[in-house]
Write a protein that holds these residues in place. Structure first.
Motif, short mmCIF file in Angstrom:
data_model
loop_
_atom_site.label_atom_id
_atom_site.label_comp_id
_atom_site.label_asym_id
_atom_site.label_seq_id
_atom_site.Cartn_x
_atom_site.Cartn_y
_atom_site.Cartn_z
N ASP A 236 79.78 -64.59 115.11
CA ASP A 236 79.56 -65.15 113.46
C ASP A 236 79.31 -64.24 112.66
O ASP A 236 78.05 -64.22 112.11
CB ASP A 236 79.03 -66.60 113.49
N VAL B 226 77.45 -64.32 121.27
CA VAL B 226 78.33 -65.12 121.90
C VAL B 226 79.29 -65.50 120.72
O VAL B 226 80.61 -65.77 121.23
CB VAL B 226 77.38 -66.30 122.67
N LEU B 227 78.95 -65.90 119.77
CA LEU B 227 79.76 -66.49 118.85
C LEU B 227 80.53 -65.62 117.85
O LEU B 227 81.42 -66.01 117.14
CB LEU B 227 79.00 -67.74 118.18
N ILE C 226 70.80 -64.49 120.01
CA ILE C 226 71.43 -64.64 120.92
C ILE C 226 72.94 -64.86 120.78
O ILE C 226 73.73 -64.65 121.17
CB ILE C 226 70.71 -65.33 122.25
N LEU C 227 72.97 -66.00 119.98
CA LEU C 227 74.38 -66.63 119.52
C LEU C 227 75.14 -65.53 118.80
O LEU C 227 76.38 -65.88 118.82
CB LEU C 227 73.86 -67.52 118.57
N LEU D 52 75.30 -64.00 111.92
CA LEU D 52 74.12 -64.87 112.33
C LEU D 52 73.34 -63.85 113.48
O LEU D 52 74.27 -63.29 114.07
CB LEU D 52 74.97 -66.05 113.10
#
Lengths: 715, 715
Positions: free
Chosen positions: A158, A155-156, A151-152, A148
């Protein structure tokens, strides 16, 4: 000129790489990145290079506003940090002003930066951000990543990894394999994106780094995915000649030729054999003799004439006849000279028990030993190990105690301490073992070689390996993939959480800097990863006892409703599918259980039932061919005491086995201490059973299923 | 008129609710939602209600383009699905056309929908989407939710829950507690959002549903958070009078008055006592007598004159003197009548062993029993239980076997089968127990009552509870929060994964439809959640043996490097912090270990070391006050055999304990079967030790730390 089969224009990439090399650079500029993408059919936004603000305006109007402006400089890798990127410029005036701003920003940020110009790029405003990349992993080599974006992603995290090259199915599995895959498929009226285009993009990146292994990292971030395609908005490519290096590999035939002599030797020499108790050279001699090894045993000791009633020789050179294995029980510094003699004698395997090599910082000595071994074609096990066991030959070539419970489990450990835990657990549980091998520093022989031997070994049904690292992860993955189609391979990878953050210059690189590359690639290679030491040991013990299930339908039959709930939890935790019981089968179960019992799944026969209720419901589960595995929950009562339960279960399971119906059956026993004996009895008869836990029996069944699924045996 | 202290305008909300009630509706329209938000200081976009396309254009121009148009209809709850929402209308013409489109869409979707008009709303184009909401949970009552918004919230379910009302600190912990919290703090040059505004918003929603409990669900989704504030873009509020119901609760004094008599009775009656072996009424009598209970035991049986040498009575009414506890061993259908007599006798607790109540679908009978008990002030344990044990009184009021190993662990189970597993494990491990209680159907007495008793019970140091549901989760959470400050409370919540999807009409409701509400709220209440049955049992056994650590610095000392790596993994898995060893301490460790050993953490003393090396390094870890807990890894060698290791560890730990230095020490033993005896010896002396596993000792230490942290004892 594009290749007619692949459509790839390799020559164009070669030209770019020549320019990069000529410039002594280790990264590509954005326009170079675009040329590489063009050559491999990777879609990028329309763009052009402007060297003046007027030119930028003209180009922007041709491409269509809005546009993005980006600095082009071989000296600026992180463009955003340098103020070298402006987005969303909507008018000619904004573009002209933007050009000047960017150049000024970069000059201020890095006065000596060479500025080639400013890239004027079509601004894509729609689409789901994803990341596609490739890195050169220290363990696995070329690895592609998909995740993914935005920004995420940082952080995540994924993101998922595969070995390059991938095939189309693997690439598609990456797109479907991230946690947020649903977003790509479309949720709540959102149309979803062109997942086939993303899989195609992954394949192209994978092909690119496979064709040009000097491309150390390729980072397409973000890629904007829409319902009709995928465009790499930003491209970062790093070059490193070292990234193209491939480790030395033996062929399967070479490995087997050596390993067969090492594991089934006709003659063994013990270098440093000793008559003095407490010495390693004495323990090894004793274990070989006491363990019942039937081949020749030659003590080598310059000062002795006889050790344990065997004629001693000053050197292996003096031994008449061939020697297959030389066990070294001498100090590290004496190894090279003795190994020379061993090499000249044509010995197949040198078992280096001594420590004092790489693990103490003495890499030179270890390298010297490997060089001597390679020169003579000797394979080296260790150094820094307890030795090895191969029970079919009654062979205990170790300073630890002998082990004689024969069976189908082969175990290896990188650490001596873990090897001792393996030995103790095996003895305590009476686990049948074919082999236990310490690999220690893995100067030469490693898990690949052992897997290759155990694959062909008729005495081994399952291989369990403790490892802290892999010398050549790609070779391991390929070998494990082949072997695990035939035999379960359980891996305990230690150091999962200790790797910490690596310095990495790309997003993909940063995302690869933890355990997830290991995890993804081990899973692809079909191995069953054990979360801890005890799990590895329990999987090794239990999996071979369970027959391979023929399908996914698991049924829980329980006397304790409370156990049923916990067993259901454990099934979900272990990826097992609780069968939806068809109506006719439900009715059949109901005929055996009290009216207030619950059919469905779990089948709750309730607590106060006699042995016949357990028996009838278990028999029904075995007989119905739509049921593929049984999980039993037992509740200790006066009506059905523990051993009565255990014996009836074994009886009914064996009765069906006799009729050719063999399904995996596991059991959790709740009750007073008598359930311990009952569990042991069940285990001894092929029903994986534990007292006081609902988790363990289901975890073993889950591990069996993971293997059966990945080996394609569920049908 | 806003309240001067809170700034909340309760009257405005009351007015809206009157209108909703008058309309017989169960949801608020968007304008009503906005009025509620205004009243509680929840920022929403500027907006106005238009009833014609001309009016919509005028309003849009006043608010400022672009705008969003939304249908306002009491009959349309899911506006998007009805085609009732248009976003990004940039011109007057688009607004006029949009008005007509929306109305037409809704008419087509639901011809009989009453259309109040179209909401013209300021369109916010910037900000991070989050969700803030509140639901009325069946177990916990009012619960607030905070999570990541947008499409991803539905896929990743990155959301956290707390009991309402929250305080400011709790609200802030929610904003910081989601997986993507970093996004809100700002990453890669992104400025982050106003987290204080989000916490404030959560508090306002929490206050709103606390002040108006009939608000069943409040769903602010999305909320757009920017660096300067947070605006609820869409508001959905559901009303349900049942949502305001509060279950009946006993006061702490009432609970203790009953529980003290039940757990420490002076006289017990056994209703249905029998002289016939195999009968439950006989087992209960025997266990009371054989267990050594010193109070009076009165068999009640209309047909007997004496049972087990005790005078039998026809009814409790005939017994002279008071009775504290009546154990029922009669069929379910006879319970109500006997309970009437028990009630009239002034008995404190009725222990209902029989089954045949709610668990078999007979809710009426159970309700009848509870009504009788309430009428007489009798508390009921069960029905459908094995009974209970309280060892300080030698009380085994159960049909299972007596238990007599006294100690500080109290255990409860909702299921009888799990109760038997507790009994068997306890006996097998020799675990000191204060009490084992079956709660079964929990018609009356439940975990709250037991927690309240064990809190005040000087014989209990730890409480471990198996539960499948909670009758009143809010009361449990509040009680557990209080109790766990003094004594660790371990909870095994079964049915974690079996709840499946609930039908829910709001996003927040849908997100709350699984185990995460339980998980979040149990964590807040300070309980240690055990992942499985065996974990619960091992935590219960080990935690009371370990002293409470004084800080977070954990040091691993290991003879096996391989164990050290696995123990490090386990520390990270269990949230333990491996101490960064200060230079002077590192140097001190180095003085005791071989030059090729590794100081740092793990301290790897290497495998061949004598007992003195273990002893010296462990003593150093105990002596240095910067070290707060030790994890030991033992490797079986001839130089330091297992029992030698075990004895030296106990010796050095007890020596320091004698000097007032008591730190938690746990150990993992790798070796041949002798390590089992050594582990038992260590465990018996307060060092939590296991063979063949690196995970279990660290998991128990981790559980101790989780408790110590949440009880605020780490300092």
């Amino acid at each position: 000129m594009p290749d007619t089969a692949t459509g790839y224009d390799r020559a164009a990439v070669e030209e770019v790489l020549r320019e990069v090399e000529a410039g002594g650079r280790d990264s590509l500029t954005a326009p170079e990145g675009k040329r590489v993408c063009d050559a491999y059919g990777i879609r990028t936004p329309e763009e052009a290079l402007a060297v003046s603000s007027e030119m930028a305006v003209a180009m922007a109007e041709e491409i269509g506003l809005p546009v993005v402006l980006k600095i082009v400089s071989p000296d600026v890798l992180h463009k955003t940090e340098a103020g070298g990127v402006l987005v969303g410029l909507r008018t000619a005036a904004e573009v002209a002003e933007g050009f000047r701003t960017i150049v000024a920003n970069v000059r201020a940020h890095k006065p000596d930066a060479r500025v080639v110009g400013v890239q004027v790029q079509q601004m894509l405003t729609e689409g789901q951000e994803v990341i596609v990349g490739a890195v050169t992993d220290g363990t696995f080599g070329k690895v592609v990543a998909f995740g993914l974006g935005g920004i995420l992603v940082e952080v995540l995290k994924d993101v998922t990894f595969r070995l390059a090259p991938t095939d189309a199915g693997t690439a598609a599995s990456m797109v479907d394999g991230i946690a947020a895959a649903e977003v790509l498929r479309g949720v709540r009226g959102n149309p979803g994106v062109d997942r086939a285009a993303l899989a195609d993009l992954i394949t192209r990146v994978s092909d690119l780094v496979t064709d040009f292994p000097q491309l150390a990292e390729v980072d397409l971030n973000p890629v904007l995915a829409t319902p009709t395609g995928a465009t790499a908005v930003d491209v970062r490519i790093l070059v490193d000649a070292n990234a193209a290096e491939v480790p030395h590999r033996f062929t399967r035939d070479e490995i087997l030729a050596s390993m067969n002599r090492i594991m089934r030797p006709s003659a063994i020499a013990v270098i440093g054999a000793s008559a003095e108790e407490g010495k390693i050279g004495n323990s090894v001699m004793r274990n070989l003799v006491d363990g019942g090894y039937a081949g020749e045993i030659h003590p080598i000791n310059p000062k002795a004439t006889e050790i344990l009633d065997r004629k001693a020789f000053k050197s292996v050179s003096d031994v008449p006849g061939d020697i297959d294995v030389a066990v070294f029980a001498i100090p590290a510094k004496l190894v090279p000279r003795a190994l020379e003699e061993v090499g000249r004698k044509g010995v197949a395997g040198a078992i280096l028990i001594p420590s004092g090599f790489a693990e103490t910082g003495n890499h030179e000595l270890q390298d010297e030993v490997v060089a001597i071994a390679r020169k003579h074609g000797v394979r080296v096990l260790g150094p820094n190990i307890y030795g090895y066991y191969y029970t079919p030959e009654n062979l205990s070539a170790t300073f630890c105690t002998p082990y004689d419970v024969k069976g189908g489990v082969a175990l290896t450990s990188q650490s001596g301490g873990i090897g001792m835990a393996i030995l103790g657990f095996s003895r305590s549980a009476g686990m049948g073992v074919s082999s236990i091998v310490g690999v220690g520093n893995k100067a030469d022989l490693d898990e690949d070689d052992l897997l290759t031997f155990f694959e062909s070994d008729p005495n081994t049904q399952l291989i369990a390996m403790h490892l802290e690292d892999l010398k050549d992860g790609r070779s391991f993955a390929e070998t494990a993939k082949r072997v695990s189609l035939k035999k379960p391979v359980v891996v305990l990878k230690a150091g999962r959480t200790a790797q910490g953050a690596k310095a990495a210059s790309s997003h993909t690189g940063a995302l690869a800097g933890d355990d997830r590359v290991y995890d993804d690639i081990l899973r692809q290679s079909g191995v069953i990863r054990a979360p801890g030491l005890n799990d590895m040991l329990e999987y090794a013990r239990g999996i071979p006892l369970l027959p391979t299930p023929k399908g996914e339908n698991v049924v829980i039959i329980t006397g304790a409703g409370g156990s049923g709930v916990l067993l259901s939890d454990a099934c979900v935790d272990n990826g097992l599918a609780l069968m939806r019981i068809p109506e006719d089968l439900d009715a059949a179960f109901r005929r055996f259980i009290p009216p207030f019992g619950a059919a469905g799944n779990p089948v709750d026969i309730t607590g106060g039932e006699p042995p016949s209720t357990y028996r009838n419901t278990i028999a029904l589960g075995l007989a119905d061919e739509r049921v593929h595995a049984l999980v039993l929950g037992y509740w200790h009562t006066i009506v059905t005491p523990p051993m009565v339960f255990a014996k009836l279960v074994v009886e009914v399971v064996e009765e069906y086995r006799g009729n050719g119906i063999d399904k995996p059956v596991v059991a959790s026993l709740s009750g007073d201490v008598e359930v311990e004996e009952a569990s042991d009895y069940l285990y001894a008869h092929g029903v994986v059973a534990y007292p006081y836990t609902t988790e363990k029996p289901v975890a073993v069944l889950g591990a069996k299923y993971r293997w059966a699924r990945s080996a394609g045996l569920l049908g």
